[in-house]
Design an enzyme around this catalytic site. Structure first.
Site, PDB file in Angstrom:
ATOM      1  CD  GLU A  13      -7.168   2.746   6.220  1.00 50.62           C
ATOM      2  OE1 GLU A  13      -7.776   2.609   5.143  1.00 50.62           O
ATOM      3  OE2 GLU A  13      -6.080   2.148   6.334  1.00 50.62           O
TER       4      GLU A  13
ATOM      5  NE  ARG B  44      -4.551  -0.037   1.612  1.00 48.71           N
ATOM      6  CZ  ARG B  44      -5.467   0.640   1.101  1.00 48.71           C
ATOM      7  NH1 ARG B  44      -5.669   1.764   0.563  1.00 48.71           N
ATOM      8  NH2 ARG B  44      -6.425  -0.095   0.777  1.00 48.71           N
TER       9      ARG B  44
END
Lengths: 485, 774
Positions: free
Chosen positions: B725, B320
């Protein structure tokens, strides 16, 4: 006369007697484990997160006073004769939510909720002390409360709004005040308390004479005032400290006297209790005092303890040294007084003889021409331990520096004066050059260490820059400092 | 059809967190608050006192002999498999048998009559080690020849080498980015109660009950159907309880089954911080080519991460980082590689953003490099490099997904305007030019964040709804509540579906008994996935109710409406309760299990191509700081935020997520420092030494707004977007503002290359460095 062998206090509404407490039983474990009162939370067990915040009410000169404390590092025997108020005690009119609780709900101050009871207790204490606080006063009140979810904005907004949700006169602790005062008066001990097994024994002396006697009999005893450091010896390091002598309740050690030439602070006076006296005589310590730990710790910790502890990173020793303070040590056969810097002999070693206890700190009033400053450098501005702490007192007469006392914490094994830097200043003309010279001289005074708080390089550079900062501040230079509010 | 009256707590409303009233009274129950049955025992971990060693001998007899000790568990007590690797790599033992690979590694567990007794006894082990050399960070670990802990990823597009070689400007440099401890206020805890046969019930604080269930079964050597994992709520998670709770669940369950008594384990804060993983620190090497206008032509970066001794989630985390190494910028030619480096430290894990923030902060560093190299405002460089759309061909990511929902330009433009960026920047430049002790910095940084688990199969969810015959509704779903308000949002969706008041819905604990095979509540996916699954369950029940209603009154199904707390059937308007009673009497099934899987997504990791993300969330923040050039201390004077949550399910909860994430992100980049000593001991291991932001650290002026015009162009739940997030990375504006203030001491002639976290020390040292060069 036999000793009292139990601890008595009010727990919310209930008079409570504990006969099986150990010296190091924490209030938090007592609440959560013994009493199954689980509203008070453990977040860190070192007095830094505030999830365990409760109120302690105690009589001082006959008047009932409430303050926040960290239950995780407060030992049960230190609470004899006190009123312990936990989140379970908070109710609003007609059984509705308490004003602080309702404000927290309405402003969305609770997400995961684990820090919430602690915040509620801190905001409650703030409301009682100051019903219409400023934003800065709210921030100061919750320095000792961590929240990881909200980013704090909704909590601050809730704190500002509490007073719109109720009136203090109708509040639960105010309504109970006369009753609680009477009940606590009846709980005050009339003799020494001893409780706990031999390996974890508590002694709560009746008065200072009794304290001196206890220490004469048991000079190896651990003296505990605020337990803001000793609490961690237990909660973190599981260190045996028996027997423990508690002194936080001794009224004779709580005196603050201001004479023509000095401010004298008893060893049992907490940071919070000393704050108005200190800042009245030494206004330069106003911001500094608010940066000592968080509110709960300031309510527990004492200046006497901070000195007696001898830590090289204690907040008060550098400023006390710079101000020319003296410490008075007492034992059963008398007293002695010495300049505070002479008390700190080496790392972990203080000039404390068997049976000695710190009785008071005497700080001379500023002389004419004396210019004082106190600086604290830390990774986080508030509720942090200093990487460098500094006290500077310089006396200027006719544009000439006639005396200089410069002391640092975090730069050596003890809080220590910067002799070479002082020498560079004394006799010099008041001006930028004198402080440049003092800054340069510091490298001869100190060889700091690198640790997790700061590197040696940073400590050295900042220490030197604080000399420059002192001159700029004293010279009233503009745009020389971050705003504090 | 009758006009609707009011339904409280439906979607898009500012509904309060469903537990708020309990939480402010201290009545909300966390795992440690559950009443303990008589006979409950307490476990505590015994840990290594060295960093890397062969274990020659473990003498636990002093532990066993200590007061209150009932038993000591080691690897030999594990009836099943001694492994809790969440990705099945078999590299994470519950207790190691022959080697220690980080300081503070759990080696055994003491079980005693009290937690205090267990904790004291755990110190008494006499362990003989053959100490081996250790490597703590990714650079020294690579030099020491330690392997990668899991397979690296490469993302590539275009002809990078040619573009770099041919670029007018080229910069090669390195950036260090620190890790972060979760510092959830409630630490790890698990409480296991043994049952008959192989059964065990584990109450714990995990974001991933299904994984905890499977791990406990794996460790006990029993089928998953013997294990129930329950989570009522967590006192914060932030990714730290995604896989890290497995250890505690396993120890409690093994002890409970071995001894036939309930066993609770709760480490103290120091052990919580030293024995469980954190955000990965990264060392990022970048090679950047750009033209005279500041447009990026090529990027080549390597992301080396401190993964720790085992893989845990380091593979997907480092993946990621690459997925977000572009942030909001189009790279015409790009090659990104990860180096998931094994180190002799605790195994790092998920943390809000899951590697993404480290990718984004590196992208923003490259923007700074260009700005300082060309003497431009970084914001101008940012704008020049934003993704475009299909019409300009600047919409392809390094992983070959097209950006189809780009709103970053609008977000940034509106924020630039509302924050008065240009005028304030000009004023700051003029003020700094006077050369004062206090310097200011201002930065406006964007965020684009991909939403979906990159492990495609995780993008599924289940829910269970019962409507009882009194009309009350029981809601259960696979997501976990850690403060974010997930339960509130899902209940709003159900309230909206049935057109009943929010208060009618009972939100219950997450349990593997009701919804199986769930995914972690992570990747911001909680409401996207579980909201949809709950809606599916509600719709199934509604379909049956509609069919019944139509038949009962002999009207068309299209003449049945759910109105606020009522049902309209033809001409009849019936209260919801009465209608449900009627349906029950007619033997209509009033319970349903719902399911959802995210459409459109696919990912070919080998090829580095696909559509890993269903959509993107966007946001931007603008922060102004003051910096003391004598000490490096600073304050955040003002922050303005505009963030995109699509059509918000609950604006006030979303705003809370944005504010909290910003402050947490700011903490990551400023005062939160993980510091290991040379021996490999983490010395910042509790709030006394590890400093998360306080109330007084939040911006002096804090203006937070949601982009109320935004709708998710994909068919997400009520067109909302995930919020957990993405706003974490809004904290980067503080870091960049600090950088500008630092750069002012050298008249912005050079990129300060500030390292993260930018503690006052790093800020002062960066200024010293610039002054020395100038």
């Amino acid at each position: 006369m036999a000793h009292q062998n139990e601890i008595r206090f009010l727990l919310n509404g209930a008079e409570t007697t504990v006969t099986d407490a150990k010296a190091t039983t924490t209030l938090l474990d007592f609440l959560r484990i013994d009493r199954r009162m689980t509203g008070t939370k453990e977040g860190c067990a070192e007095g830094d997160c505030g999830a365990c915040t409760v109120l302690v009410g105690r009589l001082h000169n006959g008047r009932l006073h409430y303050e926040t404390i960290n239950a995780c590092i407060r030992f049960l025997p230190s609470l004899n004769g006190c009123h312990i108020v936990t989140i379970e005690h908070l109710v609003g009119p007609n059984g509705r939510l308490h004003p602080v609780q309702q404000a927290m709900v309405d402003f969305h101050g609770s997400q995961c909720g684990f820090c919430t009871p602690g915040f509620v207790m801190s905001l409650y204490a703030l409301w009682m002390a100051n019903p219409k606080p400023t934003v800065e006063q709210v921030e100061t009140a919750v320095q000792g409360n961590l929240c990881r979810c909200t980013g704090y904005e909704p909590i601050v907004q809730a704190a500002l709004a509490v007073n719109e949700y109720g009136t203090l006169a109708n509040d639960v602790l105010n309504q109970e005040r006369a009753d609680v005062t009477a009940r606590l008066a009846a709980l005050q001990p009339t003799r020494r308390i001893e409780i706990g097994p031999e390996d974890d024994r508590a002694i709560v002396p009746h008065d200072v004479a009794d304290l001196a006697q206890v220490l004469a009999d048991e000079p190896q005893a651990t003296i505990v005032a605020g337990s803001t450091d000793v609490g961690l010896w237990v909660s973190k390091f599981m260190r045996p400290i028996s027997p423990v002598v508690f002194i936080n309740h001794l009224e004779e050690l709580k005196n603050v006297t201001l004479s023509d030439d000095a401010l004298t602070i008893g060893a049992g006076v907490t940071y919070s209790e000393s704050q108005t006296h200190i800042t009245e005589v030494f206004p330069h310590l106003t911001d500094y005092w608010n940066r000592i730990a968080g509110w709960q710790v300031r309510n527990m910790g004492t200046i006497g303890g901070n000195v007696a502890n001898g830590s090289p990173i204690g907040d008060t020793p550098p400023v006390l040294i710079a101000l020319g303070a003296e410490v008075t040590l007492q034992k059963s056969d008398g007293q002695r007084t010495l300049p505070i810097e002479e008390f700190f002999i080496d790392y972990g070693k203080q000039d404390r003889e068997a049976g000695d206890f710190v009785a008071s700190i005497r700080i001379p009033r500023p002389r004419r021409g004396q210019r004082d400053a106190a600086y604290k450098i830390s990774k986080r501005r508030d509720e942090d331990i200093s990487s460098v702490a500094c006290g500077i007192s310089v006396t200027v007469e006719d544009d000439k520096i006639t005396d200089a006392r410069v002391a640092f914490g975090g730069m050596a094994a003890t809080p220590k004066r910067a002799a070479t830097a002082e020498a560079a200043l004394v006799g010099a003309k008041w001006g930028e050059q004198a402080f440049e010279d003092a800054a340069a001289a510091l490298s001869k005074d100190f060889t700091p260490l690198t640790d997790w708080r700061a590197s040696a390089e940073y400590r050295s550079q900042v220490a030197a820059n604080l000399m420059r900062r002192f001159f700029l501040d004293a010279d009233n230079s503009t745009n020389a400092q971050l705003a504090t509010a | 059809m009758k006009d609707s009256s009011y339904v409280s707590g439906a979607v898009h409303q500012n509904v309060k967190h469903d537990s708020a009233i309990k939480q402010v009274q201290g009545r909300a129950e966390y795992t440690d608050d559950i009443a303990e049955p008589i006979g409950t025992l307490h476990a505590y971990l015994g840990v290594s006192t060295v960093t890397h060693a062969r274990i020659l001998d473990m003498d636990l007899s002093p532990v066993r002999a200590a007061a209150g000790v009932v038993d000591v568990l080691t690897a030999t007590d594990i009836p099943g498999v001694n492994d809790i690797s969440p990705t099945g790599k078999n590299d994470e033992p519950v207790f190691p048998t022959d080697k220690v690979e980080f300081h503070g590694q759990p080696l055994f567990a003491v079980i005693a009559e009290s937690r205090d007794a267990a904790r004291r006894a755990a110190e008494l082990a006499d362990i003989t080690y053959d100490v081996l050399p250790h490597a703590l960070d990714p650079v020294s670990a690579e030099q020491a020849g330690l392997p990668l802990i899991t397979d690296p990823l490469k993302l590539e597009r275009g002809d990078v080498d040619t573009a770099l070689a041919g670029a007018k400007h080229r910069i090669q440099a390195q950036m260090m980015v620190g890790g972060q401890d979760h510092m959830y206020l409630e630490g790890h805890i698990a409480f296991a109660i043994p049952g008959e046969d192989d059964d065990v019930i584990v109450h714990c604080s995990t974001q991933h009950p299904s994984e905890a269930q499977h791990m406990v079964a794996h460790v006990l050597g029993v089928p998953s159907n013997a294990v129930v994992v329950n989570v009522r709520r967590m006192g914060g998670g932030f990714g730290g309880k995604e896989s890290q709770m497995n250890l505690f669940c396993a120890v409690a369950a093994v002890g409970a089954k071995k001894l036939g008594r309930p066993v609770k384990i709760r480490p103290d804060r120091d052990q919580d911080m030293t024995a469980t993983g954190k955000r990965h620190d990264f060392v990022i090497d970048y090679d950047l080519g750009f033209d005279g206008d500041g447009r990026i032509e090529a990027v080549q970066s390597q992301f080396a991460a401190r993964c720790g001794y085992s893989s845990d989630l380091s593979g997907p985390v480092t993946d990621r980082a690459l997925f977000h190494a572009d942030n909001a910028y189009f790279y015409p030619n790009v090659r990104l590689t990860s180096r998931p480096q094994k180190t002799h430290t605790v195994s790092n894990t998920a943390f809000r953003g899951f590697g993404g923030p480290q990718g984004v902060v590196a992208a923003e560093r490259m923007i700074e490099e260009i700005a300082y190299a060309l003497g431009k405002d970084p914001l101008e460089v940012r704008k020049a490099n934003f993704y475009g759309d299909a019409t300009d061909g600047r919409n392809l990511t390094p992983y070959h997904q097209e950006v189809e929902d780009n709103v970053i330009a609008r977000i940034v433009e509106e924020l630039e305007d509302s924050a008065d960026y240009q005028a304030r920047r000009q004023a700051i430049l003029e003020e700094n030019a006077k050369g004062g002790i206090v310097r200011r910095g201002l930065a406006l940084t964007p965020v684009k964040f991909g939403i979906s688990f990159t492990a495609t199969w995780y993008n599924q969810a289940g829910a269970l709804i019962h409507v009882y015959n009194d009309g009350s509704i029981h809601l259960n779903h696979g997501g976990t509540e850690m403060g974010q308000g997930l339960n509130t949002k899902v209940a709003q969706i159900v309230a909206d579906a049935f057109q009943v008041d929010f208060e009618r819905i009972k939100i219950t604990k997450t349990t593997t008994e009701k919804v199986p095979n769930t995914s972690a509540t992570a990747a911001s996916s909680g409401s996207d996935l579980n909201g949809m699954a709950a809606l599916d369950a509600a719709q199934q029940i509604k379909e049956r109710l509609v069919k019944f209603a139509a038949e009962s009154r002999n009207v068309a199904e299209t003449d049945v409406y759910f109105l606020p707390n009522h049902v309209q059937i033809g001409e009849d308007l019936i209260p919801f309760d009465a209608f449900i009673k009627e349906a029950y009497m007619a033997r209509v099934q009033l319970s349903a299990a719902g399911f959802y899987k995210t459409p459109k997504i696919h990912w070919d990791r080998e090829a580095g191509k696909g559509r890993p993300f269903y959509y993107y969330a966007y946001g931007a923040s603008c922060s102004e700081v003051s910096v003391d050039t004598l000490t490096g201390e600073y304050r955040v004077e003002r922050t303005d935020i505009l963030h995109d949550v699509g059509r918000s399910l609950n604006p006030v909860l979303d705003k809370g997520q944005v504010e909290g994430a910003f402050v947490q992100g700011m903490g990551w980049l400023t005062t939160e420092e993980l510091w290991w000593d040379d021996e490999g001991r983490l010395r910042t291991h509790a709030p006394s030494t590890y400093k998360i932001p306080l109330a007084s650290d939040r911006p002096r002026v804090f203006n937070v707004n949601l982009a109320d015009w935004s709708d998710n162009r994909e068919m997400t739940i009520k067109r909302s977007k995930a919020v957990g997030e993405p706003p974490f990375m809004l904290g980067i504006s503080v870091f960049e503002a600090l950088s500008m203030a630092v750069a002012s001491v050298a008249n912005y002639s050079e990129c300060p290359r500030l390292e993260a976290p930018a503690t006052p020390e790093r800020v002062l040292m960066a200024m010293t460095h610039l002054k020395a060069k100038g």
